[in-house]
Design an enzyme around this catalytic site. Sequence first.
Site, PDB file in Angstrom:
ATOM      1  N   ALA A  65       0.857  -1.182   0.000  1.00  0.00           N
ATOM      2  CA  ALA A  65       0.000   0.000   0.000  1.00  0.00           C
ATOM      3  C   ALA A  65       0.894   1.232   0.000  1.00  0.00           C
ATOM      4  O   ALA A  65       2.058   1.172   0.413  1.00  0.00           O
ATOM      5  CB  ALA A  65      -0.892  -0.013   1.232  1.00  0.00           C
ATOM      6  N   GLY A 108       0.789  -5.090   0.817  1.00  0.00           N
ATOM      7  CA  GLY A 108      -0.396  -5.200  -0.047  1.00  0.00           C
ATOM      8  C   GLY A 108      -0.078  -5.828  -1.400  1.00  0.00           C
ATOM      9  O   GLY A 108      -0.960  -6.394  -2.042  1.00  0.00           O
ATOM     10  N   GLU A 111      -0.275  -9.421  -0.752  1.00  0.00           N
ATOM     11  CA  GLU A 111      -1.703  -9.721  -0.555  1.00  0.00           C
ATOM     12  C   GLU A 111      -2.462  -9.716  -1.884  1.00  0.00           C
ATOM     13  O   GLU A 111      -3.369 -10.523  -2.090  1.00  0.00           O
ATOM     14  CB  GLU A 111      -2.304  -8.706   0.432  1.00  0.00           C
ATOM     15  CG  GLU A 111      -1.763  -8.928   1.850  1.00  0.00           C
ATOM     16  CD  GLU A 111      -2.067  -7.785   2.801  1.00  0.00           C
ATOM     17  OE1 GLU A 111      -1.919  -6.614   2.388  1.00  0.00           O
ATOM     18  OE2 GLU A 111      -2.445  -8.057   3.943  1.00  0.00           O
ATOM     19  N   GLU A 131       4.911  -5.100   7.188  1.00  0.00           N
ATOM     20  CA  GLU A 131       4.141  -4.080   7.920  1.00  0.00           C
ATOM     21  C   GLU A 131       4.644  -3.888   9.344  1.00  0.00           C
ATOM     22  O   GLU A 131       4.522  -2.802   9.910  1.00  0.00           O
ATOM     23  CB  GLU A 131       2.653  -4.456   7.945  1.00  0.00           C
ATOM     24  CG  GLU A 131       1.948  -4.300   6.595  1.00  0.00           C
ATOM     25  CD  GLU A 131       2.000  -5.529   5.709  1.00  0.00           C
ATOM     26  OE1 GLU A 131       2.840  -6.421   5.966  1.00  0.00           O
ATOM     27  OE2 GLU A 131       1.211  -5.604   4.749  1.00  0.00           O
TER      28      GLU A 131
HETATM   29  N1  CO8 Z   1       4.535   3.314  -0.604  1.00  0.00           N
HETATM   30  C1  CO8 Z   1       4.913   4.518  -1.131  1.00  0.00           C
HETATM   31  N2  CO8 Z   1       6.076   4.703  -1.790  1.00  0.00           N
HETATM   32  C2  CO8 Z   1       6.896   3.633  -1.897  1.00  0.00           C
HETATM   33  C3  CO8 Z   1       6.570   2.375  -1.382  1.00  0.00           C
HETATM   34  C4  CO8 Z   1       5.317   2.229  -0.699  1.00  0.00           C
HETATM   35  N3  CO8 Z   1       4.894   1.061  -0.206  1.00  0.00           N
HETATM   36  N4  CO8 Z   1       7.590   1.526  -1.634  1.00  0.00           N
HETATM   37  C5  CO8 Z   1       8.517   2.227  -2.312  1.00  0.00           C
HETATM   38  N5  CO8 Z   1       8.094   3.497  -2.476  1.00  0.00           N
HETATM   39  C6  CO8 Z   1       8.798   4.587  -3.130  1.00  0.00           C
HETATM   40  C7  CO8 Z   1       9.989   5.078  -2.302  1.00  0.00           C
HETATM   41  O1  CO8 Z   1       9.563   5.980  -1.308  1.00  0.00           O
HETATM   42  C8  CO8 Z   1      10.867   5.700  -3.354  1.00  0.00           C
HETATM   43  O2  CO8 Z   1      10.332   6.973  -3.664  1.00  0.00           O
HETATM   44  P1  CO8 Z   1      11.333   8.237  -3.879  1.00  0.00           P
HETATM   45  O3  CO8 Z   1      12.185   7.835  -5.064  1.00  0.00           O
HETATM   46  O4  CO8 Z   1      10.415   9.374  -4.161  1.00  0.00           O
HETATM   47  O5  CO8 Z   1      12.126   8.350  -2.632  1.00  0.00           O
HETATM   48  C9  CO8 Z   1      10.651   4.821  -4.579  1.00  0.00           C
HETATM   49  O6  CO8 Z   1       9.426   4.110  -4.330  1.00  0.00           O
HETATM   50  C10 CO8 Z   1      11.738   3.786  -4.774  1.00  0.00           C
HETATM   51  O7  CO8 Z   1      11.893   3.061  -3.564  1.00  0.00           O
HETATM   52  P2  CO8 Z   1      13.287   2.817  -2.847  1.00  0.00           P
HETATM   53  O8  CO8 Z   1      14.230   3.964  -3.121  1.00  0.00           O
HETATM   54  O9  CO8 Z   1      13.025   2.492  -1.421  1.00  0.00           O
HETATM   55  O10 CO8 Z   1      13.816   1.544  -3.660  1.00  0.00           O
HETATM   56  P3  CO8 Z   1      14.767   0.388  -3.130  1.00  0.00           P
HETATM   57  O11 CO8 Z   1      15.078  -0.438  -4.326  1.00  0.00           O
HETATM   58  O12 CO8 Z   1      15.886   0.935  -2.340  1.00  0.00           O
HETATM   59  O13 CO8 Z   1      13.853  -0.470  -2.123  1.00  0.00           O
HETATM   60  C11 CO8 Z   1      11.853  -1.610  -1.406  1.00  0.00           C
HETATM   61  C12 CO8 Z   1      12.729  -1.170  -2.613  1.00  0.00           C
HETATM   62  C13 CO8 Z   1      12.596  -2.676  -0.598  1.00  0.00           C
HETATM   63  C14 CO8 Z   1      10.592  -2.203  -2.025  1.00  0.00           C
HETATM   64  C15 CO8 Z   1      11.525  -0.405  -0.506  1.00  0.00           C
HETATM   65  O14 CO8 Z   1      11.018   0.639  -1.310  1.00  0.00           O
HETATM   66  C16 CO8 Z   1      10.524  -0.690   0.566  1.00  0.00           C
HETATM   67  O15 CO8 Z   1      10.870  -1.277   1.582  1.00  0.00           O
HETATM   68  N6  CO8 Z   1       9.250  -0.255   0.371  1.00  0.00           N
HETATM   69  C17 CO8 Z   1       8.222  -0.366   1.367  1.00  0.00           C
HETATM   70  C18 CO8 Z   1       7.715  -1.785   1.486  1.00  0.00           C
HETATM   71  C19 CO8 Z   1       6.650  -1.869   2.552  1.00  0.00           C
HETATM   72  O16 CO8 Z   1       6.866  -1.557   3.700  1.00  0.00           O
HETATM   73  N7  CO8 Z   1       5.446  -2.323   2.162  1.00  0.00           N
HETATM   74  C20 CO8 Z   1       4.320  -2.450   3.048  1.00  0.00           C
HETATM   75  C21 CO8 Z   1       3.481  -1.225   2.978  1.00  0.00           C
HETATM   76  S1  CO8 Z   1       2.140  -1.270   4.152  1.00  0.00           S
HETATM   77  C22 CO8 Z   1       0.997  -2.264   3.400  1.00  0.00           C
HETATM   78  O17 CO8 Z   1       1.151  -2.715   2.313  1.00  0.00           O
HETATM   79  C23 CO8 Z   1      -0.255  -2.529   4.176  1.00  0.00           C
HETATM   80  C24 CO8 Z   1      -1.305  -3.196   3.304  1.00  0.00           C
HETATM   81  C25 CO8 Z   1      -2.671  -2.855   3.772  1.00  0.00           C
HETATM   82  C26 CO8 Z   1      -3.758  -3.246   2.826  1.00  0.00           C
HETATM   83  C27 CO8 Z   1      -3.493  -2.981   1.356  1.00  0.00           C
HETATM   84  C28 CO8 Z   1      -4.360  -1.927   0.783  1.00  0.00           C
HETATM   85  C29 CO8 Z   1      -4.022  -1.559  -0.654  1.00  0.00           C
END
Ligand code: CO8
Length: 257
Positions: A65, A108, A111, A131
Amino acid sequence: MTYKNIISEKREKVGVITLNRPKAMNALNGELMAELMDALFAFDADEEIGAIVIAGSERVFAAGADISQMAQMSAVEMIKDSFVELFDEISKIKKPLIAAVSGFALGGGCELAMSCDMIIASEKAKFGQPEINLGVIPGAGGTQRLTRAVGKAIAMEMVLNNRTLSAQEAFDFGLINHVYPVDEYLDRALKLASRIAKRAPLALRQGKAAVNKSFELSLSEGLEFERRAFYFLFASEDQKEGMAAFSEKRSANWKGE
Ligand code: CO8
């Protein structure tokens, strides 16, 4: 229809939806989810389409998400905003749904893949429910569908300690159907969808519904559901055609009737 965050296209009898928000790692914000649901229901209603594939890019299926969208939300806003509940709508899709996953399928994103009927992965796929790192838990099936698929031990590690599964581990634990090299996985997913799409439509629909019921019903109720679905198919022309084609040693010509 043209979308901003996804690409929706028909490839013969297969509807292909590609998540396309590369700058945010295909994070699932409200707008993307609404577009995804619109495209899914359009394919489900389209008689030319027999199966649907949801794909991301080689680098990322979806990183969950959209954290920036959720960060400041209150519990009441989360309840009022229906984007998490949109996941439940996916289970209303009647046609076979295949996730083609490469790179990250997190939160998500994992999921969403698990909401599909089958998952085809590239060797680079990574499945996780991170999460806990954000001070929350999965909210769209990550404690329920995941546990049913991989069992309590692995699910607990993933939900409580952010264990990430490689594609091979996900296959070994029964989460996914196949693992292929990165340059093959999408083609394989499309070929699988194409083969399924050519099968008897009503039987596909009943088979999917019956397998899904096994997660919700007791064994005796599930067997009853299965039997009724089986009997129902004897009211279809396709059952007569399928059995006649077998006897006559020819391919069946399915009508979906
Ligand atoms: N949300 C918003 N932006 C994101 C997300 C995210 N989940 N993941 C990555 N991005 C953005 C980053 O902020 C970054 O943006 P910017 O360039 O503007 O700084 C861009 O994408 C690239 O990301 P990274 O620089 O972090 O890229 P890396 O290759 O270094 O890392 C990862 C990739 C490992 C995927 C890393 O981005 C990461 O850990 N992302 C978050 C993963 C996460 O925590 N996911 C869980 C989110 S909570 C959730 O899903 C709850 C679900 C609830 C129900 C679902 C409803 C739809």
